[in-house]
Design a protein around this motif. Structure first.
Motif, PDB file in Angstrom:
ATOM      1  N   VAL A  57     -22.718  13.278  -8.397  1.00  0.00           N
ATOM      2  CA  VAL A  57     -21.816  14.334  -7.925  1.00  0.00           C
ATOM      3  C   VAL A  57     -22.624  15.332  -7.100  1.00  0.00           C
ATOM      4  N   GLY A  58     -22.057  15.739  -5.979  1.00  0.00           N
ATOM      5  CA  GLY A  58     -22.718  16.733  -5.135  1.00  0.00           C
ATOM      6  C   GLY A  58     -21.714  17.335  -4.171  1.00  0.00           C
ATOM      7  N   ASN A  59     -22.182  18.286  -3.380  1.00  0.00           N
ATOM      8  CA  ASN A  59     -21.297  18.815  -2.347  1.00  0.00           C
ATOM      9  C   ASN A  59     -21.358  17.876  -1.141  1.00  0.00           C
ATOM     10  N   SER A  60     -20.500  18.090  -0.176  1.00  0.00           N
ATOM     11  CA  SER A  60     -20.405  17.141   0.942  1.00  0.00           C
ATOM     12  C   SER A  60     -21.718  16.996   1.702  1.00  0.00           C
ATOM     13  N   SER A  61     -22.455  18.074   1.896  1.00  0.00           N
ATOM     14  CA  SER A  61     -23.716  17.957   2.633  1.00  0.00           C
ATOM     15  C   SER A  61     -24.781  17.225   1.817  1.00  0.00           C
ATOM     16  N   ALA A  62     -24.791  17.419   0.505  1.00  0.00           N
ATOM     17  CA  ALA A  62     -25.770  16.733  -0.343  1.00  0.00           C
ATOM     18  C   ALA A  62     -25.521  15.231  -0.377  1.00  0.00           C
ATOM     19  N   LEU A  63     -24.268  14.834  -0.235  1.00  0.00           N
ATOM     20  CA  LEU A  63     -23.933  13.414  -0.307  1.00  0.00           C
ATOM     21  C   LEU A  63     -24.052  12.697   1.030  1.00  0.00           C
ATOM     22  N   GLN A  64     -24.406  13.387   2.096  1.00  0.00           N
ATOM     23  CA  GLN A  64     -24.530  12.754   3.408  1.00  0.00           C
ATOM     24  C   GLN A  64     -25.602  11.673   3.423  1.00  0.00           C
ATOM     25  N   GLU A  65     -26.643  11.828   2.616  1.00  0.00           N
ATOM     26  CA  GLU A  65     -27.727  10.851   2.582  1.00  0.00           C
ATOM     27  C   GLU A  65     -27.449   9.707   1.611  1.00  0.00           C
ATOM     28  N   TYR A  66     -26.301   9.727   0.965  1.00  0.00           N
ATOM     29  CA  TYR A  66     -25.994   8.738  -0.067  1.00  0.00           C
ATOM     30  C   TYR A  66     -25.984   7.330   0.489  1.00  0.00           C
ATOM     31  N   ASP A  67     -26.604   6.432  -0.254  1.00  0.00           N
ATOM     32  CA  ASP A  67     -26.648   5.017   0.082  1.00  0.00           C
ATOM     33  C   ASP A  67     -26.124   4.257  -1.128  1.00  0.00           C
ATOM     34  N   ASP A  68     -25.009   3.582  -0.982  1.00  0.00           N
ATOM     35  CA  ASP A  68     -24.392   2.938  -2.143  1.00  0.00           C
ATOM     36  C   ASP A  68     -25.092   1.656  -2.593  1.00  0.00           C
ATOM     37  N   ALA A  69     -26.219   1.341  -1.997  1.00  0.00           N
ATOM     38  CA  ALA A  69     -26.958   0.144  -2.381  1.00  0.00           C
ATOM     39  C   ALA A  69     -27.429   0.213  -3.830  1.00  0.00           C
ATOM     40  N   ALA A  70     -27.535   1.400  -4.392  1.00  0.00           N
ATOM     41  CA  ALA A  70     -27.995   1.554  -5.773  1.00  0.00           C
ATOM     42  C   ALA A  70     -26.929   1.139  -6.780  1.00  0.00           C
ATOM     43  N   GLY A  71     -25.701   0.988  -6.338  1.00  0.00           N
ATOM     44  CA  GLY A  71     -24.640   0.551  -7.223  1.00  0.00           C
ATOM     45  C   GLY A  71     -24.038   1.639  -8.096  1.00  0.00           C
ATOM     46  N   ILE A  72     -24.197   2.884  -7.696  1.00  0.00           N
ATOM     47  CA  ILE A  72     -23.636   4.012  -8.441  1.00  0.00           C
ATOM     48  C   ILE A  72     -22.680   4.746  -7.518  1.00  0.00           C
ATOM     49  N   SER A  73     -21.494   5.028  -8.011  1.00  0.00           N
ATOM     50  CA  SER A  73     -20.526   5.726  -7.171  1.00  0.00           C
ATOM     51  C   SER A  73     -20.941   7.178  -6.974  1.00  0.00           C
ATOM     52  N   ALA A  74     -20.556   7.720  -5.834  1.00  0.00           N
ATOM     53  CA  ALA A  74     -20.833   9.125  -5.524  1.00  0.00           C
ATOM     54  C   ALA A  74     -19.511   9.815  -5.226  1.00  0.00           C
ATOM     55  N   VAL A  75     -19.372  11.027  -5.747  1.00  0.00           N
ATOM     56  CA  VAL A  75     -18.123  11.767  -5.590  1.00  0.00           C
ATOM     57  C   VAL A  75     -18.441  13.211  -5.233  1.00  0.00           C
ATOM     58  N   GLU A  76     -17.699  13.715  -4.267  1.00  0.00           N
ATOM     59  CA  GLU A  76     -17.837  15.126  -3.913  1.00  0.00           C
ATOM     60  C   GLU A  76     -17.314  15.972  -5.073  1.00  0.00           C
ATOM     61  N   HIS A  77     -18.031  17.025  -5.363  1.00  0.00           N
ATOM     62  CA  HIS A  77     -17.699  17.892  -6.501  1.00  0.00           C
ATOM     63  C   HIS A  77     -16.242  18.346  -6.477  1.00  0.00           C
ATOM     64  N   SER A  78     -15.736  18.675  -5.323  1.00  0.00           N
ATOM     65  CA  SER A  78     -14.366  19.176  -5.217  1.00  0.00           C
ATOM     66  C   SER A  78     -13.315  18.098  -5.521  1.00  0.00           C
ATOM     67  N   LYS A  79     -13.725  16.833  -5.600  1.00  0.00           N
ATOM     68  CA  LYS A  79     -12.781  15.743  -5.857  1.00  0.00           C
ATOM     69  C   LYS A  79     -12.829  15.241  -7.301  1.00  0.00           C
ATOM     70  N   ILE A  80     -13.532  15.957  -8.154  1.00  0.00           N
ATOM     71  CA  ILE A  80     -13.560  15.616  -9.579  1.00  0.00           C
ATOM     72  C   ILE A  80     -12.296  16.181 -10.215  1.00  0.00           C
ATOM     73  N   HIS A  81     -11.510  15.315 -10.851  1.00  0.00           N
ATOM     74  CA  HIS A  81     -10.255  15.762 -11.447  1.00  0.00           C
ATOM     75  C   HIS A  81     -10.204  15.568 -12.958  1.00  0.00           C
ATOM     76  N   SER A  82     -11.168  14.854 -13.503  1.00  0.00           N
ATOM     77  CA  SER A  82     -11.209  14.662 -14.947  1.00  0.00           C
ATOM     78  C   SER A  82     -11.558  15.984 -15.623  1.00  0.00           C
ATOM     79  N   GLU A  83     -10.768  16.379 -16.593  1.00  0.00           N
ATOM     80  CA  GLU A  83     -11.010  17.645 -17.292  1.00  0.00           C
ATOM     81  C   GLU A  83     -12.375  17.634 -17.989  1.00  0.00           C
ATOM     82  N   GLU A  84     -12.700  16.506 -18.592  1.00  0.00           N
ATOM     83  CA  GLU A  84     -13.983  16.403 -19.292  1.00  0.00           C
ATOM     84  C   GLU A  84     -15.161  16.520 -18.329  1.00  0.00           C
ATOM     85  N   GLU A  85     -15.085  15.842 -17.190  1.00  0.00           N
ATOM     86  CA  GLU A  85     -16.161  15.919 -16.195  1.00  0.00           C
ATOM     87  C   GLU A  85     -16.256  17.321 -15.608  1.00  0.00           C
TER      88      GLU A  85
END
Length: 88
Positions: free
Chosen positions: A35-63
């Motif tokens: 989880v990060g802000n949009s600028s922090a996630l710009q370098e994200y590479d999904d080759a690691a097999g872990i999903s990435a989500v912008e902080h503002s798009k987290i909707h789970s109450e627990e998360e």
């Protein structure tokens, strides 16, 4: 499922290193989320097999509750590694 934040990280590489450590301890990458802000996630590479989500798009109450503790870090561009613990 219980959710916890493994920590906050300055770089994508540090976040993946922490995720790899969790995998060695028995966690699944499918149970992790970067989880990060949009600028922090710009370098994200999904080759690691872990999903990435912008902080503002987290909707789970627990998360959202877990991430409240990391609000300052998220605003400053750090990445947070969230993990859903599997219940056996």
């Amino acid at each position: 499922m219980p959710v916890f934040a493994e920590g906050s990280y300055d770089s994508y590489e540090d976040t993946i290193r922490a995720a790899d450590t969790l995998v060695m301890r028995g966690h699944e990458k499918d149970d992790m989320k970067i989880v990060g802000n949009s600028s922090a996630l710009q370098e994200y590479d999904d080759a690691a097999g872990i999903s990435a989500v912008e902080h503002s798009k987290i909707h789970s109450e627990e998360e959202t509750t877990v991430l409240e503790e990391y609000e300052t870090e998220l605003q400053s561009g750090k990445l947070i590694l969230l993990v859903n613990e599997a219940v056996d």
